[in-house]
Every structure is written in structure tokens, then in C-alpha cells.
Design an enzyme around this catalytic site. Sequence first.
Site, PDB file in Angstrom:
ATOM      1  CE  LYS A 111      -4.095  -1.996   2.141  1.00 35.73           C
ATOM      2  NZ  LYS A 111      -4.849  -2.153   3.382  1.00 35.73           N
ATOM      3  CE  LYS A 192      -6.279  -8.786   0.339  1.00 38.88           C
ATOM      4  NZ  LYS A 192      -6.075  -8.423   1.679  1.00 38.88           N
ATOM      5  CE  LYS A 195     -12.546  -4.384   3.570  1.00 40.14           C
ATOM      6  NZ  LYS A 195     -12.857  -4.180   4.980  1.00 40.14           N
TER       7      LYS A 195
HETATM    8  P1  TYM Z   1     -10.120  -6.400   6.634  1.00 41.18           P
HETATM    9  O1  TYM Z   1     -11.093  -5.351   7.045  1.00 41.18           O
HETATM   10  O2  TYM Z   1      -9.348  -6.170   5.370  1.00 41.18           O
HETATM   11  O3  TYM Z   1     -10.845  -7.800   6.490  1.00 41.18           O
HETATM   12  C1  TYM Z   1     -11.688  -8.332   7.502  1.00 41.18           C
HETATM   13  C2  TYM Z   1     -11.531  -9.839   7.568  1.00 41.18           C
HETATM   14  O4  TYM Z   1     -11.854 -10.441   6.326  1.00 41.18           O
HETATM   15  C3  TYM Z   1     -10.806 -11.294   5.893  1.00 41.18           C
HETATM   16  N1  TYM Z   1     -10.714 -11.232   4.410  1.00 41.18           N
HETATM   17  C4  TYM Z   1     -10.680 -12.311   3.604  1.00 41.18           C
HETATM   18  N2  TYM Z   1     -10.743 -13.626   3.868  1.00 41.18           N
HETATM   19  C5  TYM Z   1     -10.702 -14.483   2.815  1.00 41.18           C
HETATM   20  N3  TYM Z   1     -10.591 -14.071   1.523  1.00 41.18           N
HETATM   21  C6  TYM Z   1     -10.534 -12.759   1.202  1.00 41.18           C
HETATM   22  N4  TYM Z   1     -10.451 -12.378  -0.070  1.00 41.18           N
HETATM   23  C7  TYM Z   1     -10.569 -11.806   2.276  1.00 41.18           C
HETATM   24  N5  TYM Z   1     -10.542 -10.452   2.330  1.00 41.18           N
HETATM   25  C8  TYM Z   1     -10.635 -10.117   3.639  1.00 41.18           C
HETATM   26  C9  TYM Z   1      -9.543 -10.701   6.532  1.00 41.18           C
HETATM   27  O5  TYM Z   1      -8.520 -11.657   6.641  1.00 41.18           O
HETATM   28  C10 TYM Z   1     -10.079 -10.265   7.878  1.00 41.18           C
HETATM   29  O6  TYM Z   1     -10.090 -11.357   8.791  1.00 41.18           O
HETATM   30  N6  TYM Z   1      -6.144  -5.520   9.575  1.00 41.18           N
HETATM   31  C11 TYM Z   1      -7.476  -6.112   9.528  1.00 41.18           C
HETATM   32  C12 TYM Z   1      -8.444  -5.542  10.540  1.00 41.18           C
HETATM   33  C13 TYM Z   1      -8.038  -5.611  11.982  1.00 41.18           C
HETATM   34  C14 TYM Z   1      -8.039  -6.774  12.803  1.00 41.18           C
HETATM   35  C15 TYM Z   1      -7.663  -6.321  14.116  1.00 41.18           C
HETATM   36  C16 TYM Z   1      -8.285  -8.122  12.572  1.00 41.18           C
HETATM   37  C17 TYM Z   1      -7.684  -4.553  12.765  1.00 41.18           C
HETATM   38  N7  TYM Z   1      -7.471  -4.974  14.056  1.00 41.18           N
HETATM   39  C18 TYM Z   1      -7.553  -7.202  15.169  1.00 41.18           C
HETATM   40  C19 TYM Z   1      -8.168  -9.014  13.649  1.00 41.18           C
HETATM   41  C20 TYM Z   1      -7.809  -8.557  14.944  1.00 41.18           C
HETATM   42  C21 TYM Z   1      -8.066  -5.876   8.145  1.00 41.18           C
HETATM   43  O7  TYM Z   1      -7.680  -4.952   7.461  1.00 41.18           O
HETATM   44  O8  TYM Z   1      -9.110  -6.714   7.848  1.00 41.18           O
END
Ligand code: TYM
Length: 329
Positions: A111, A192, A195
Amino acid sequence: MTRVLSGVQPTGDMHLGGYLGAFRHWATDQHDHDAFYVIVDLHALTLDHDPAELRQRTLDVAIMLLASGLDPDVCTLFVQSQVPQHTQLTWLLECTATFGELRRMTQFKEKGGGQESVRVGLLTYPVLQAADILLYDADRVPVGDDQRQHLELTRVLANRFNHRYGPTFTVPEAAIPPVGARVMDLQEPTRKMSKSVESPQGTIYVVDDPADIERKVKRAVTDSGTDVVYDPAAKPGVSNLLELLGAATERSPQEAAQGYSSYGPLKADVAAALIELLRPVQKRHAELAADPGAVEAILDLGSAKAELVASATAARASDAIGLLPRRGS
Ligand code: TYM
């Protein structure tokens, strides 16, 4: 009871990747664990955003999570910025992490693109994530595969802090589902599902209507040949469809591949399974969206509950690291 915690950014609409990789497991986990789920609005400030849109999206994600089956009487659903200890603990952990380890994080490299103008928040993003997890003494963190590296850093920081200042944090484990942990884009199956894409054609949104789901699956990029086999390296497109069918019907992708000799019937079955899977979520979503005030009330209560736990951990960490407490507090 073990404690689970997970989070989601309120950026973009919720898609099938997040749903299969994370949110539907949150809904099942809440019944067997003491579960905390956080909408991480502070993380969303690391890239360009529109303030009014961020507020709206925070509420939208809450609606979507409740529609996915989270029950506020069973789990704690809250907003990160409403619990000030997240930023407080982040500073203590930033003074535990090193520049080198943050610079090496894959998501920062992707990013940030090596630009001087990159926001410092994008670099320290995984430290805020570590604070999200460590504040709640989480044992398990259910996430998709793309969060593996952030979870590893969280464990490193927790161990380092405990080692330097005495036992303070629970060291968490990542819980990555065997199927659906890495849902790929339907148009570009080596990337992957995400969003932040230009074209929505490769992304299935949880609120997509049946006709859209059918169209997107029908147009999904497949591979040369006609064999339906699960082989992500050689056949990423077909393997992604099998992964989706497996995840939607609670089978392994290899099991889901049985009985197909061409792509057409496979695509028809994938679309039908996804429509069925999302139908109840969409129904609940429409009901909840009609009363956003009730959803805000759920978040108010959740954040207050979360703060009780977070303030105890933050005080413990401040004490361990040598900060003088204010008397009478
Ligand atoms: P985020 O908001 O990008 O995604 C939320 C959750 O969805 C999962 N995910 C996917 N799983 C399978 N295939 C995909 N294509 C896919 N896209 C997204 C992500 O793995 C995630 O579990 N950094 C994190 C948010 C966060 C967080 C935390 C997570 C902040 N603090 C503490 C766990 C614990 C994020 O950007 O997720």
C-alpha cells in the site's frame, strides 16, 4: 472460556471474501467463546477517506455483522475509536516494535509503494492491530489468510513486552479457516477478493442480488482446458470456484469437484449455492438497515463493555512499563 477477538475495517462494502474468511466464523465462535468484535475505524484513517462516508460505513459494517449472525446479547460488538485505550496502548507497543520490522510488513510495502509521502499511520498500522488484540487478552483471533503476518507480529510484540516488563499480555493464536481463508477475485483469480478494486465484476458483495451473483459467477475467468480439478497453482480460476462451492456447502474443494466434467454446470452450482448462503443474511440486513438508531445503541453498549476490559489491561501495561499512575484513579 477462551476469549476471541477479531476486527474489520469500515472501508468499502462487505464482500464474500470477508464473509467466508472471517465473519461467518465470528457468528459461530460467539457461542463457544467469550467473543469481542471490533469495527476498526482508526485503521481506516491510514488511507484517503471522506469523513461523512467513514461514519456511515462504520454503521453499515455494524449492520452487516449483525445480519451475518452476531448477537449483541452473546458477543461484544464495538467501535475502536469509542474505546480510547486502543490508541493509548498503541504508543506503549510502538515503543516496543522496531522500524525494521514494521517496514518489512507486506501490506505496508504494497500500500505504501515506497513513497516518501506515505502516512506514518500506514507504517504503524499493525501495532494498532496488536493493541486491538492484546487489550482483550484474546486467546484466538479468527482471520483470513492475509492477516497471518500481522498476527505473527502481535505475538512477537506480546512476547517481547512480557519478557522485558514481566507477564502482562496473553499471547494470541491466529485461527485461519481450512476453506475460504483466501477467496480470490473472480476476474483475476491470482489476486485476493478485496474492497479496493477498480472493477466490481470480480467481487461478490454480500448484498448483491441473485441476478448479479449469477452474472458475476458466469463471467468468472476460468482456465484453459475443461477439467474440473482443484489445483490453485495450475488452475487458479476453477480452484477459486471450487473453494467457494466447498465453503458454501461445508465441503473441501476436492470434494466439491466430484462429478463435474465441464465448467458450465460447476458455475451454475456455485451461483446457486452462494445465492442460498447469502439469502438469510440479506433478509436480516434489510430489517436492520431500517432502524439504524437501534444499531447505534448496540454499539454504545458494546463499546462501554469493551472499555471495562480494555482499561484494566491498559492500566496493567502502563504499570508494568513504569508509568506513574494518577492517584485516586
Ligand atoms: P479487513 O477489514 O481487510 O478484512 C476483515 C476480515 O476479512 C478477511 N478477508 C478475507 N478472507 C478471505 N478471503 C478474502 N479475499 C478476504 N478479504 C478479507 C480478513 O482476513 C479479515 O479477517 N487488519 C485487519 C483488521 C483488523 C483486525 C484487528 C483483525 C484490525 N485490528 C484485530 C483481527 C484482529 C483488516 O484490514 O481486515
